[in-house]
Write a protein that holds these residues in place. Structure first.
Motif, short mmCIF file in Angstrom:
data_model
loop_
_atom_site.label_atom_id
_atom_site.label_comp_id
_atom_site.label_asym_id
_atom_site.label_seq_id
_atom_site.Cartn_x
_atom_site.Cartn_y
_atom_site.Cartn_z
N PRO A 154 0.80 -1.40 -0.07
CA PRO A 154 0.09 0.03 -0.11
C PRO A 154 0.99 1.18 0.03
O PRO A 154 2.06 1.17 0.32
N SER A 155 0.46 2.30 -0.42
CA SER A 155 0.88 3.70 -0.41
C SER A 155 0.28 4.31 1.03
O SER A 155 -0.72 4.02 1.18
N THR A 156 1.19 5.49 1.49
CA THR A 156 0.63 6.11 2.47
C THR A 156 0.19 7.52 2.05
O THR A 156 0.93 8.33 1.41
N VAL A 157 -1.19 7.84 2.16
CA VAL A 157 -1.81 9.05 1.61
C VAL A 157 -1.67 9.94 3.14
O VAL A 157 -2.06 9.45 4.19
N SER A 158 -1.56 11.32 2.79
CA SER A 158 -1.60 12.17 3.96
C SER A 158 -3.20 12.50 4.55
O SER A 158 -4.00 12.44 3.75
N ARG A 159 -3.17 12.71 5.80
CA ARG A 159 -4.51 13.20 6.58
C ARG A 159 -4.14 14.44 7.01
O ARG A 159 -3.18 14.64 7.54
N ILE A 160 -5.40 14.94 7.42
CA ILE A 160 -5.41 16.38 8.07
C ILE A 160 -5.45 16.38 9.31
O ILE A 160 -6.50 15.69 10.09
N THR A 216 -6.36 17.77 1.54
CA THR A 216 -5.18 16.96 1.38
C THR A 216 -5.00 16.98 -0.26
O THR A 216 -5.43 17.34 -0.96
N ALA A 217 -3.55 16.14 -0.51
CA ALA A 217 -3.54 15.94 -1.97
C ALA A 217 -4.69 15.16 -2.57
O ALA A 217 -4.96 15.36 -3.69
N GLN A 240 -3.39 22.12 0.62
CA GLN A 240 -4.13 23.26 -0.07
C GLN A 240 -5.09 23.98 0.50
O GLN A 240 -6.00 23.28 0.98
N TYR A 241 -5.10 25.15 0.49
CA TYR A 241 -6.10 25.80 1.28
C TYR A 241 -6.60 26.92 0.22
O TYR A 241 -6.00 27.33 -0.51
#
Length: 314
Positions: A154-160, A216-217, A240-241
């Motif tokens: 698996p890949s790791t995706v970012s969270r807020i 997030t991305a 991104q905001y």
């Protein structure tokens, strides 16, 4: 070797609108094709669940199916979560997961381009986007075999990570957060600045607007893109905001209404309206805020391990 334990989190059937006839037993519609489309969507979803369960029954794994609206406890003691539905089901699973268990999304009802084109003048025939879903019924067995055999990781995706007055919320956002007044027609007042190592690294921006969105991305392809943002590389750890509909921003702030919070930075926002909400990944999870509350946002939350579609990894 111990048998793998899987949790199947399923989209419920009741998300599809039910047909209600009027007093004369007639369905109120000028286009019965809409109902046939919805019925077909429900059937496609049911068929996908049955298909995936049939495949797993042939494997040396233990698995438990549960509808997502019947599951609310933290997910643990399993080797893999398989969500069957779309991005919404994967999103709901993410709120119950830390970074120790990977998730595979199965898009049970993919959109058919030719169908959308055929009915474009009559109704919206779009089905499930499944942006983060790596599997459909067409490749489910192949992907499951590769996962069980350790051939793909698996890949790791970012969270807020979200904190209110220095207290971190237990739920992380996989897609985005929206800070806004409960009534969207009411002007929100807030300020924000970017910080690094607890020190300011941007101007303090004072805002009157309809709120603040941070994505997030992975979430940059959703509401952020619709609002005029840009798509980010899926594995980026930046956020991104965007200030939503700013009212007469001062010239010094104009280029700060939309930007990035780098992975080693955080955003600190102060809320100056009487009431407000922080919405996490849509409207179902929200936390109330009030005048003077300080909100801190960053990508320092534990990531989510996801088996992503190959095109998102290039």
């Amino acid at each position: 070797m111990a048998r793998k334990k899987l949790l199947l989190l399923l989209k419920p059937f009741d998300v599809f609108p039910v047909r209600h006839p009027n007093a004369n037993g007639v369905f109120r519609t000028t286009n019965p094709q809409v109902f046939r489309h919805l019925d077909n969507r429900c059937k496609a979803h049911k068929d996908a669940i049955n298909f995936c369960q049939g495949i797993l029954s042939q494997k040396s794994v233990d698995w438990e199916p549960v509808f997502r609206n019947n599951y609310s406890k933290p997910i643990s003691n399993v080797d893999l979560v398989v969500t069957i539905g779309g991005d919404g089901t994967l999103l709901q699973a993410s709120h119950l997961m830390d970074d120790s268990v990977p998730v595979l999304g199965v898009n049970s009802d993919p959109t058919h381009v030719e169908e959308v084109e055929a009915f474009s003048n009559e109704f919206d025939a779009t089905r499930s986007t499944g942006y983060l879903c790596a599997a459909t019924v067409k490749n489910f067995e192949e992907i499951i075999d590769n996962i069980l055999e350790g051939q793909i990781v698996p890949s790791t995706v970012s969270r807020i990570s979200v904190s209110i007055n220095s207290k971190r919320l237990s739920t992380c956002a996989l897609n985005d957060i929206l800070v806004a007044h409960p009534c969207p027609a009411t002007v929100s007042r807030f300020s924000f600045r970017i910080k690094k190592d607890s020190l300011p690294c941007s101007l303090l921006v004072n805002c009157r607007s309809s709120g603040l969105r941070v994505s997030t991305a992975a979430g940059s392809t959703a509401a952020m893109l619709s609002a005029g943002g840009f798509v980010m590389p899926t594995l980026s750890r930046d956020l991104q905001y965007m200030v939503r509909e700013p009212i007469f921003p001062q010239a010094a702030y104009s280029n700060l209404m939309h930007g990035l919070v780098k992975s080693d930075q955080s955003m600190e926002a102060t809320w100056y309206s009487k009431e407000g909400y922080i919405y996490i990944d849509g409207s179902h999870i929200f936390h109330s805020i009030q005048n003077g509350d300080i909100i801190e946002l960053s990508s320092k939350a534990p990531g989510l391990k996801v088996f992503l579609p190959p095109h998102l990894l290039s």
